[in-house]
Design a protein around this motif. Structure first.
Motif: not given
Length: 317
Positions: A89-90, A93, A245-246, A268-269, A288-289, A292, A295-296
């Protein structure tokens, strides 16, 4: 002399009274301001700050909505790094973000430059290119599912008319993410409007001076338009990166939340949502949130650092 001292004392008293009245007025204004802002403050604390801190706590537990769960420390994070689908998923994304965001900027700037030309029907063309951004994402997905259908889709039909065998698009692991990028580019009208606003903010005097010096259209675009448009590009780069990314609605609707084929559309989301509301692993999803979020923050910080080298603001050069 006594008369002068008396006058001075009176003036001091008047000044003190005026200051006191001003202070009371300022306090009253501040109180009214706080009262008017109170609904927003309560909403911020109740619907944003509280869930934020709770998600940080839940990421350290085995919370599953149906059960309160127990404290497990950083076990959720450790499990994530051993999860193959998490890494897929990463990759999906980041693949989408790295390709889509630059393409959307180039496409949006070029389209804005064309729509900024003084031609007949300018308003009509601007509206035409902005309308796709108003279409709900689910409706957009349905439209593109038909357009990119390998058997009877309109795109493959057009390609067949010129002797090109169309690809399987979203039905193929290799073509699924490029197909999604193509769909997303269709809705860049909102960014185009922002680019147009930036173009309108560039003073005409710069172009007139360059034209007097003999600069052609390309030279004016290269030396005036693009440098002075970089603050707007910077803004859209930040917002586009965070949005990419979302990415959720388009791939989720296209694959019914399955991420098929072969997890090539598992973003990812989507995986976060699947864990939280599909498998009821809310602690795992909270971890996971927060990953993320990091990362953002890191990518946004890198973009902010880089902007010192390529973003040009009027009056600061």
């Amino acid at each position: 002399m006594p008369a002068i001292e008396t006058s001075a004392k009176k003036m001091t008293v008047l000044v003190d009274v005026a200051k006191s009245r001003k202070t009371r007025f300022e306090k009253k204004i501040s109180l009214f301001g706080l009262i008017f802002a109170l609904p927003w403050i309560v909403g911020l604390l109740l619907f944003h700050a509280f869930p934020l801190f709770m998600s940080a706590y839940y990421s350290l537990t085995s919370y599953s909505i149906l059960e309160s769960g127990k404290f497990v420390g950083f076990n959720n994070y450790a499990t994530l790094f051993q999860d193959k689908v998490f890494w897929i998923s990463i990759y999906n994304t980041l693949y989408y973000t790295v390709i889509f965001v630059p393409l959307s900027i180039v496409f949006g700037v070029c389209l804005a430059l064309l729509l900024n030309l003084k031609i007949r029907g300018q308003g009509f063309y601007r509206t035409l290119f902005f309308i796709p951004s108003l279409v709900p994402p689910v409706a957009t997905t349905i439209i593109w599912l038909w357009l990119l259908n390998p058997q009877f889709g309109l795109v493959n039909y057009w390609l067949d008319q010129i002797g090109i065998s169309g690809p399987p698009w979203i039905g193929s692991e290799a073509w699924s993410k490029p197909s999604l990028i193509l769909m997303s580019l269709w809705g860049t009208g909102q960014a185009v409007v922002i680019y147009l606003a930036g173009l309108q903010d560039i003073p005409q005097d710069y172009y007139d001076a360059a034209q007097v010096d003999g600069a052609n259209a390309w030279q004016r675009t290269k030396t005036i338009t693009l440098p002075l448009l970089t603050p707007v590009i910077f803004f859209n780069l930040i917002m586009g990166t965070i949005g990419a990314l979302q990415n959720f609605v388009l791939p989720y609707t296209l694959t019914n939340g399955q991420g098929t084929p072969a997890n090539s559309m598992m973003f990812y989301v989507m995986y976060l949502y699947t864990n939280g509301f599909g498998y009821l692993k809310m602690g795992y999803a909270s971890a996971m949130a927060w990953i993320l979020f990091l990362i953002v923050v890191i990518l946004t910080a890198l973009i902010f650092v880089s902007q010192k080298r390529w973003v040009h603001y009027q009056g600061k050069e």
